[in-house]
Design a protein around this motif. Sequence first.
Motif, short mmCIF file in Angstrom:
data_model
loop_
_atom_site.label_atom_id
_atom_site.label_comp_id
_atom_site.label_asym_id
_atom_site.label_seq_id
_atom_site.Cartn_x
_atom_site.Cartn_y
_atom_site.Cartn_z
N GLY A 53 0.64 -1.65 -0.20
CA GLY A 53 -0.32 -0.08 0.37
C GLY A 53 1.02 1.12 0.14
N LYS A 54 2.23 1.21 0.16
CA LYS A 54 2.76 2.38 -0.01
C LYS A 54 2.40 3.49 -1.41
CE LYS A 54 7.40 4.19 -0.17
NZ LYS A 54 6.99 4.95 -0.65
N PHE A 55 2.20 2.82 -2.47
CA PHE A 55 2.19 3.67 -3.04
C PHE A 55 0.76 4.12 -3.10
CE2 PHE A 55 0.97 4.46 -8.01
CZ PHE A 55 1.51 4.88 -8.52
N CYS A 56 -0.20 3.34 -2.96
CA CYS A 56 -1.57 3.32 -3.16
C CYS A 56 -2.09 4.43 -2.36
CB CYS A 56 -2.71 2.08 -3.58
SG CYS A 56 -2.83 2.12 -1.64
N THR A 57 -1.36 4.83 -1.20
CA THR A 57 -1.85 5.66 -0.19
C THR A 57 -1.46 6.83 -0.31
OG1 THR A 57 0.80 5.12 0.90
CG2 THR A 57 -1.82 3.63 1.64
N GLU A 58 0.12 6.78 -0.70
CA GLU A 58 0.78 8.54 -1.12
C GLU A 58 0.13 9.06 -2.84
OE1 GLU A 58 5.21 8.73 -1.17
OE2 GLU A 58 5.23 6.55 0.98
N MET A 59 -0.52 7.80 -3.55
CA MET A 59 -1.17 8.85 -4.70
C MET A 59 -1.96 9.58 -4.15
SD MET A 59 0.38 8.55 -7.16
CE MET A 59 -0.37 8.59 -8.89
N ALA A 60 -3.22 8.40 -3.09
CA ALA A 60 -4.19 8.94 -2.86
C ALA A 60 -4.48 10.02 -2.19
CB ALA A 60 -5.35 8.39 -2.28
N LEU A 61 -3.43 10.00 -1.58
CA LEU A 61 -2.83 11.51 -0.42
C LEU A 61 -2.64 13.03 -1.21
CD1 LEU A 61 -1.51 10.13 2.64
CD2 LEU A 61 -3.37 11.49 2.66
N ARG A 62 -1.78 12.21 -2.28
CA ARG A 62 -1.59 13.76 -3.35
C ARG A 62 -2.45 13.68 -4.15
NH1 ARG A 62 4.38 12.40 -6.95
NH2 ARG A 62 4.70 12.34 -4.73
N HIS A 63 -3.70 13.61 -4.78
CA HIS A 63 -4.45 13.13 -5.50
C HIS A 63 -6.47 13.28 -4.64
CE1 HIS A 63 -1.42 14.12 -9.20
NE2 HIS A 63 -1.16 12.70 -8.72
N ALA A 85 -4.15 2.46 4.61
CA ALA A 85 -5.45 3.51 5.20
C ALA A 85 -6.14 3.53 5.94
CB ALA A 85 -6.03 3.08 3.26
N HIS A 86 -6.44 3.40 6.51
CA HIS A 86 -7.40 3.46 8.03
C HIS A 86 -6.91 4.35 8.65
CE1 HIS A 86 -11.01 2.46 10.62
NE2 HIS A 86 -9.47 2.12 11.85
N GLU A 87 -5.81 3.70 8.95
CA GLU A 87 -5.20 4.89 10.41
C GLU A 87 -4.77 6.04 9.52
OE1 GLU A 87 -0.49 4.62 12.94
OE2 GLU A 87 -1.03 3.33 11.50
N LEU A 88 -4.20 5.94 8.10
CA LEU A 88 -4.29 7.70 7.79
C LEU A 88 -5.39 8.34 7.77
CD1 LEU A 88 -0.85 6.65 5.28
CD2 LEU A 88 -1.24 8.41 7.49
N GLU A 89 -6.51 7.17 7.46
CA GLU A 89 -7.96 8.69 7.75
C GLU A 89 -7.95 8.58 6.04
OE1 GLU A 89 -8.74 10.98 11.02
OE2 GLU A 89 -9.41 9.30 12.02
N ILE A 90 -7.59 8.24 4.84
CA ILE A 90 -7.54 8.65 3.71
C ILE A 90 -8.95 7.84 3.15
CG2 ILE A 90 -6.73 8.42 1.08
CD1 ILE A 90 -3.69 7.18 2.42
N PRO A 91 -10.07 9.02 2.33
CA PRO A 91 -11.37 9.47 2.21
C PRO A 91 -11.13 9.14 1.03
CG PRO A 91 -10.64 12.03 2.30
CD PRO A 91 -9.38 10.84 2.99
N ASN A 92 -10.73 9.36 0.26
CA ASN A 92 -10.69 9.04 -1.49
C ASN A 92 -10.21 8.01 -1.56
OD1 ASN A 92 -8.80 10.16 -0.77
ND2 ASN A 92 -8.03 10.34 -3.02
N LEU A 93 -10.11 6.59 -0.90
CA LEU A 93 -8.60 5.68 -1.47
C LEU A 93 -9.73 4.17 -0.78
CD1 LEU A 93 -5.69 4.22 -1.94
CD2 LEU A 93 -5.23 3.85 0.06
N PHE A 94 -9.42 3.94 -1.72
CA PHE A 94 -10.61 2.54 -1.32
C PHE A 94 -10.16 0.48 -1.83
CE2 PHE A 94 -14.11 5.66 -1.46
CZ PHE A 94 -14.22 5.83 0.12
#
Length: 215
Positions: A53-63, A85-94
């Motif tokens: 999940g390193k790439f997807c979490t950073e991409m979702a946060l960046r975009h 993703a749950h820990e970072l509370e990223i709203p646009n990542l599923f």
Amino acid sequence: MARMRTKRNIPARMEKCHERWFDAPMLNKGNWRGACGFAPDVPVWLEIGCGKGKFCTEMALRHPEVLYIAMERDASVTLAAIEKAHELEIPNLFFIRGDAGIIENYFAEDEVDRIFLNFSDPWTRQNKPKRRLTYRDFLAKYKVMMKEGGAIEFKTDNDDLFDFSLGEFSEMGFSLEEETRDLHNSEYDAENIRTEFEQKFADQGITIKRVVARM
């Protein structure tokens, strides 16, 4: 990279992060934006084989303007990405826990704007090229799912897989952009996010290959 050990209590831990994934993702086919609470015009980006999940979490946060969906078939690996993703509370990542071999069951025609393929299995054993995620049968499925003008971003450390993929992209009518055989020493590295595998390969002195294949 060493294989990840099977995690304990996977069902209970997945349940704690239930807002990040779906019990029956196939039911979202044609309605991913609505199912995730997004407007009909929001771009959908799909990563096939998201690893830890390193790439997807950073991409979702960046975009934050896109709906980012990450797909992985291994339960333990998927859990690592979902918990992050749950820990970072990223709203646009599923997430989808599923097999890319039946990806047409998850996405409808023209539903996806961009696809990311990062360090996919090269399937170097004899008679295995049809398993590659850049094989023409997979590309044909992606073309149905993707909007006109959409693109596939592909990264790999494997020279043979890269050459094979360039040929498959061209054969299937994609135009090739931003092609490089040494990403980390190219003009495209400034915006690049390194995956876990990518960093390990770079530390070993292996050059990273990348191309954008556009519809």
